[in-house]
Design a protein around this motif. Structure first.
Motif, PDB file in Angstrom:
ATOM      1  N   ALA A  90       0.803  -1.220   0.000  1.00 39.81           N
ATOM      2  CA  ALA A  90       0.000   0.000   0.000  1.00 39.81           C
ATOM      3  C   ALA A  90       0.838   1.272   0.000  1.00 39.81           C
ATOM      4  O   ALA A  90       0.352   2.332  -0.413  1.00 39.81           O
ATOM      5  N   THR A  91       2.081   1.202   0.455  1.00 34.01           N
ATOM      6  CA  THR A  91       2.920   2.409   0.492  1.00 34.01           C
ATOM      7  C   THR A  91       3.564   2.723  -0.852  1.00 34.01           C
ATOM      8  O   THR A  91       4.201   3.768  -1.000  1.00 34.01           O
ATOM      9  N   ARG A  92       3.407   1.850  -1.826  1.00 34.34           N
ATOM     10  CA  ARG A  92       4.035   2.021  -3.128  1.00 34.34           C
ATOM     11  C   ARG A  92       2.994   2.438  -4.161  1.00 34.34           C
ATOM     12  O   ARG A  92       1.797   2.157  -4.015  1.00 34.34           O
ATOM     13  N   ASP A  93       3.450   3.113  -5.225  1.00 38.57           N
ATOM     14  CA  ASP A  93       2.580   3.324  -6.383  1.00 38.57           C
ATOM     15  C   ASP A  93       2.235   1.964  -6.971  1.00 38.57           C
ATOM     16  O   ASP A  93       3.069   1.050  -6.993  1.00 38.57           O
ATOM     17  N   GLN A  94       1.012   1.819  -7.474  1.00 41.48           N
ATOM     18  CA  GLN A  94       0.576   0.532  -8.010  1.00 41.48           C
ATOM     19  C   GLN A  94      -0.125   0.727  -9.356  1.00 41.48           C
ATOM     20  O   GLN A  94      -0.915   1.655  -9.523  1.00 41.48           O
ATOM     21  N   LEU A  95       0.175  -0.163 -10.282  1.00 39.16           N
ATOM     22  CA  LEU A  95      -0.537  -0.238 -11.555  1.00 39.16           C
ATOM     23  C   LEU A  95      -0.925  -1.688 -11.794  1.00 39.16           C
ATOM     24  O   LEU A  95      -0.162  -2.601 -11.455  1.00 39.16           O
ATOM     25  N   THR A  96      -2.090  -1.897 -12.392  1.00 38.69           N
ATOM     26  CA  THR A  96      -2.547  -3.242 -12.732  1.00 38.69           C
ATOM     27  C   THR A  96      -2.854  -3.278 -14.217  1.00 38.69           C
ATOM     28  O   THR A  96      -3.666  -2.472 -14.711  1.00 38.69           O
ATOM     29  N   ILE A  97      -2.217  -4.203 -14.939  1.00 36.37           N
ATOM     30  CA  ILE A  97      -2.270  -4.211 -16.408  1.00 36.37           C
ATOM     31  C   ILE A  97      -2.573  -5.616 -16.921  1.00 36.37           C
ATOM     32  O   ILE A  97      -2.001  -6.598 -16.432  1.00 36.37           O
ATOM     33  N   SER A  98      -3.445  -5.689 -17.909  1.00 39.23           N
ATOM     34  CA  SER A  98      -3.651  -6.928 -18.669  1.00 39.23           C
ATOM     35  C   SER A  98      -2.978  -6.787 -20.024  1.00 39.23           C
ATOM     36  O   SER A  98      -3.176  -5.785 -20.714  1.00 39.23           O
ATOM     37  N   SER A  99      -2.203  -7.797 -20.413  1.00 44.71           N
ATOM     38  CA  SER A  99      -1.487  -7.737 -21.693  1.00 44.71           C
ATOM     39  C   SER A  99      -2.179  -8.521 -22.798  1.00 44.71           C
ATOM     40  O   SER A  99      -1.519  -9.049 -23.693  1.00 44.71           O
ATOM     41  N   GLY A 100      -3.499  -8.601 -22.757  1.00 42.43           N
ATOM     42  CA  GLY A 100      -4.240  -9.075 -23.917  1.00 42.43           C
ATOM     43  C   GLY A 100      -4.773 -10.486 -23.860  1.00 42.43           C
ATOM     44  O   GLY A 100      -4.490 -11.248 -22.944  1.00 42.43           O
ATOM     45  N   ASP A 101      -5.559 -10.827 -24.895  1.00 41.66           N
ATOM     46  CA  ASP A 101      -6.335 -12.067 -24.952  1.00 41.66           C
ATOM     47  C   ASP A 101      -7.232 -12.152 -23.728  1.00 41.66           C
ATOM     48  O   ASP A 101      -7.139 -13.066 -22.901  1.00 41.66           O
TER      49      ASP A 101
END
Length: 604
Positions: free
Chosen positions: A63-74
């Motif tokens: 929680a103390t870090r920047d976070q990104l959530t990504i789907s790379s397709g299909d």
């Protein structure tokens, strides 16, 4: 707090404001790829609801870090689960269970993969629109696709729901995310009038655009189908800090877990390669189907330079976490009810295992390397249904059938209870393909098509490419020890009369009509075939799954027998000399099953 900016107007405002990220930052990238509608998982691992719980635990722990959530397709794939979405209503009123799951997972960016086009642009546009109406906010990304030829997708692009890149701001730090899609798109799926541009130029143009807006932390989310393609691309790139790859399902791992050992990995997590400026770029991916949450920690200095990367994918272990209750109640339970209803409709019986994968669905996909009884059944269904529809056929031509094995996705009766259900038939042939007739095919064109079919088979008889053909109405021999393009030894009609041989050339004076599917009849070179470039081609109205369903119910009177479809096959496709492993398999089954009768070619 975070800010997501994706529309052209927002980006212009961002640029005019002169943003910058002149501070050190610590980013945790959560990622996955190739979810492919595997929303349930297996008994012990995977599943979207358990994926969500695992992800939320990781988000809390970081929680103390920047976070990104990504789907790379299909993000979805043809099969029973996605068929439940397609059957839920017409375009504009469907429930897309995958989109519901994706909205609840809470992605920051979603790359468009090749399978996302499997049902054509209209379904992809409908899927994205439904995702938006359910509260989804992540843009679907692809910098190298031009959607202007498909109005529904172009409208989504104009509104920002589809974009080339996006900027996400976390705690005052701006991160750019670029998406790209494989250049092989027209050959492996059905993008309609979407234009596919070169990946490299598209990436660099977006890098320049982001940098001009003051963004110097840039992530590439690519779906190039094998991580080796990303590694080969990196030396030509500049300005990319991290790559999240999709399409290859490679297992990158630094420590064993309850599902996989280090001995099973494809490599460490992350892999690295040097870009055009001599900087190391980290590349990560995960095994698909919601089996892992990728977790990469990236440290940036004040200048936006990567100073450290570390991490490991986290297995989604059903014995360690509980299913997210919201997703369980709103996605998994309704989908399970829809599938139960579809599977309950019995359409036939069988006394033989109809093989896509050796032994069961967990075995190697042997349908992509040799004749199988399921491949024979499907090709016979194409032949039978095309003859019955009697459209697009040319008088005097010999009707044969050819199906690409990549369009055949599951065993039939894979629970081996002897019952064939409507749902199982749809799972075997799940795409939005119809039958098609390629007319007035010469002997030389047929031989060229067969050369394409076996061009990816290894000398030991193995292969994984979906171009391998399953056929009806004729037979052929090939030698995998020869160079690709010169492997066909002999082609015969099933009565034994020769059509062509490597030593004698053409021995048949007529032409062929080929019953196939609309994918292979499409423009370009789908799965390496060039049928779509021929003048005489007729796309029929019968769905290819409907052809199989009708053939089982009417052509075979509801029963698929071992005497007609022996597990050993019938000798339609013969490797000469026969690889040892195939020879042992075939001889054992022939001894058990006896020789099967052959299905007749049809002269129109």
């Amino acid at each position: 707090m975070f800010l997501r900016l994706q529309t052209p107007y927002a980006l212009l405002a961002l640029s005019l404001a002169g943003i910058s990220s002149a501070q050190a930052s610590s980013l945790t990238l959560f990622h996955n790829n190739d979810g492919e509608s595997k929303l349930f998982g297996d008994a012990n691992f995977g599943g979207a609801a358990h994926f969500k719980t695992t992800l939320e635990q990781l988000r809390t722990a970081n929680a103390t870090r920047d976070q990104l959530t990504i789907s790379s397709g299909d993000n979805f794939l043809a099969g029973l689960a996605f068929n439940a979405s397609l059957s839920s209503g017409p375009l504009g009123s469907r429930t897309y269970y995958d989109a519901l799951a994706m909205q609840q997972i809470g992605y920051d960016a979603i790359t468009i993969g090749n399978h996302d086009f499997d049902f054509g642009p209209a379904v992809l546009a409908d899927f994205i629109s439904y995702y938006n109406t359910q509260g989804g906010t992540a843009p679907f990304l692809s910098a190298n696709l031009n959607f202007s030829g498909e109005s529904a997708l172009q409208n989504l692009f104009d509104s920002g729901s589809i974009a080339k890149s996006t900027i996400v701001t976390k705690n005052g730090t701006h991160y750019g995310i670029i998406g790209v899609t494989t250049e092989t798109l027209p050959n492996v799926t059905s993008p309609g009038n979407v234009v596919v541009n070169p990946v490299l130029n598209a990436i660099q143009n977006e890098v320049t655009s982001l940098q001009n807006q003051g963004v110097n932390r840039i992530i590439l989310s690519s779906h190039l189908q094998a991580i080796g393609n990303e590694l080969a691309l990196i030396p030509q790139l500049s300005g990319i800090d991290v790559i999240i790859a999709g399409g290859g399902d490679e297992l990158l791992l630094n420590a064993g877990n309850t599902r996989n050992t280090l001995a099973q990995r494809s490599g460490p997590y992350p892999l690295t390669a040097q870009d055009a400026d001599g900087k190391n770029v980290a590349v990560v991916t995960t095994v698909g189907e919601y089996l892992y949450v990728g977790k990469l920690d990236v440290e940036f200095d004040n200048n936006g330079e990567v100073v450290n990367v570390s991490g490991n994918p986290v297995v989604v272990d059903k014995n360690a976490v509980t299913a997210d209750p919201t997703m369980q109640n709103t996605v998994i339970a309704p989908l399970n009810a829809a599938l139960t209803a579809a599977n309950a409709v019995q359409v036939g019986t069988t006394d033989v295992f109809l093989e896509h994968s050796q032994g069961n669905t967990n075995g190697p996909r042997v349908i992509r390397q040799r004749e199988t009884n399921l491949g024979n059944l499907v090709a016979d269904a194409f032949l039978w249904a095309t003859q019955n529809q009697n459209s697009g056929l040319n008088a005097g031509n010999t009707l044969i059938a050819l199906a690409n094995s990549g369009g055949i996705r599951e065993d039939l009766d894979n629970n081996q209870d002897g019952k064939i259900t409507q749902g199982e038939v749809q799972a075997v042939l799940p795409f939005a393909n119809t039958l098609a007739v390629i007319g007035n095919v010469s002997v030389s064109t047929l031989v060229s098509a067969l050369e394409n079919s076996v061009s990816r088979i290894q000398a030991n008889g193995t292969g994984t490419d979906g171009r391998f053909a399953q056929i009806a109405g004729f037979e052929f021999d090939y030698d995998a020890n020869r160079a690709a393009g010169n492997r066909i030894v002999e082609v015969r009609l099933e009565d034994g009369s020769k059509v062509w041989s490597a030593s004698e050339g053409e021995l048949f004076s007529g032409e062929f009509d080929i019953a196939t599917n609309s994918f292979l009849a499409g423009a370009g070179t789908p799965d390496g075939y060039n049928f779509g470039n021929l003048v005489s081609r007729t796309v029929l109205s019968t769905g290819y799954a409907d052809a199989l369903l009708g053939y089982i119910q009417l052509g075979l009177n509801g029963h698929v027998s071992a005497s007609d479809y022996a597990l050993a096959g019938e000798g339609r496709i013969n490797a000469v000399p026969l690889p040892a492993a195939v020879w042992q398999f075939a001889m054992g089954l022939v001894a058990l099953s006896g020789l099967a009768r052959r299905k007749g070619a049809v002269v129109a």
